[in-house]
Design an enzyme around this catalytic site. Structure first.
Site, PDB file in Angstrom:
ATOM      1  N   HIS A 126       0.786  -1.178  -0.104  1.00 40.36           N
ATOM      2  CA  HIS A 126       0.341  -0.252  -0.122  1.00 40.36           C
ATOM      3  C   HIS A 126       0.871   1.472   0.252  1.00 40.36           C
ATOM      4  O   HIS A 126       2.007   1.457   0.777  1.00 40.36           O
ATOM      5  CB  HIS A 126      -1.003  -0.169   1.347  1.00 40.36           C
ATOM      6  CG  HIS A 126      -2.246  -1.249   0.960  1.00 40.36           C
ATOM      7  ND1 HIS A 126      -3.104  -0.619  -0.310  1.00 40.36           N
ATOM      8  CD2 HIS A 126      -2.722  -1.936   2.449  1.00 40.36           C
ATOM      9  CE1 HIS A 126      -4.286  -1.612   0.402  1.00 40.36           C
ATOM     10  NE2 HIS A 126      -3.715  -2.319   1.105  1.00 40.36           N
ATOM     11  N   CYS A 181       0.506   1.811  -5.206  1.00 39.87           N
ATOM     12  CA  CYS A 181      -0.439   2.690  -6.015  1.00 39.87           C
ATOM     13  C   CYS A 181       0.020   4.085  -6.417  1.00 39.87           C
ATOM     14  O   CYS A 181       0.759   4.244  -5.693  1.00 39.87           O
ATOM     15  CB  CYS A 181      -2.093   2.938  -6.050  1.00 39.87           C
ATOM     16  SG  CYS A 181      -2.501   1.131  -5.754  1.00 39.87           S
TER      17      CYS A 181
END
Length: 226
Positions: A144, A201
């Protein structure tokens, strides 16, 4: 300005302030809770590692010492056969099977088998359709952007990433950095040489589901086998 318009403007300002405060609190909560979960999982791997190795100086510590002692940076090689390994069995989904060390950031993260939401809460996830670290192919890791990999953008070409598993420690040197669309699957491709692909991301501070992916590609440059 009429009283009604002033009231609506005041309500809008309060709404924006409330939303901003909520986002700050929510982001802080995710970082704190994520760090706690990662730390607990990392401790689990350290306990396993302690059962495997009796030497108080870990493999990763040895590699760090060797790097500091050398004046020249690590160089790529094509002689991979002496370094690569075969795993007798793959870890179960959700199991911690190793550790990822990023010397430049002075960070360590647990390696978790699987790359779905449940696994990424614990640490850095390993894409099951790819090989495990140290094998002569493409090993894909994901994390993440608002927890384990929120500082990934600070890494530079030539920096090293170390993966440690039951088979040993494998040092990779970053050879490529790129930003791709979230649906781009060209990064998950076979490789004749042992490489590591690290995915998160992007943009890092984007609110909501980020539209891009930040990719690091690193080539195996050294191994210390158990």
């Amino acid at each position: 300005m009429s009283f009604k318009k002033k009231k609506l403007l005041s309500m809008a300002v309060r709404g924006i302030l409330f939303l901003s405060l909520f986002l700050i609190i929510f982001s802080s909560y995710k970082i704190i809770s994520g760090n706690a979960g990662v730390e607990n999982t990392l401790q689990e791997w350290e306990r396993q590692e302690g059962d495997i190795q009796e030497n108080p100086l870990s493999i990763v510590d040895k590699i760090k010492l060797q790097q500091r002692e050398k004046d020249n940076p690590l160089k790529e090689t094509t002689e991979f056969d002496q370094w690569t390994v075969d795993y007798t069995k793959r870890p179960k989904i959700g199991a911690v099977f190793g550790k990822l060390t990023i010397p430049r950031l002075d960070k360590e993260f647990p390696l978790i088998e699987g790359s779905e939401a449940d696994q990424l809460k614990k640490g850095v996830g390993h894409f099951r359709q790819s090989v495990l670290p140290g094998v002569a192919d493409n090993s894909v890791l994901a994390g993440h952007r608002d927890s384990v990999f929120r500082r990934l953008g600070e890494l530079e070409m030539g920096d090293v990433i170390i993966t440690e598993t039951e088979k040993g420690a494998f040092t990779y040197k970053i050879t490529k950095q790129q930003i791709v669309d979230k649906d781009d699957r060209t990064i998950i491709v076979p490789s004749k040489k042992p490489i590591l692909t690290v995915v998160t991301c992007y943009p890092f501070r984007y609110v909501g589901n980020a539209p891009k992916r930040y990719i690091l590609t690193a080539t195996l440059v050294a191994s210390t086998l158990n």
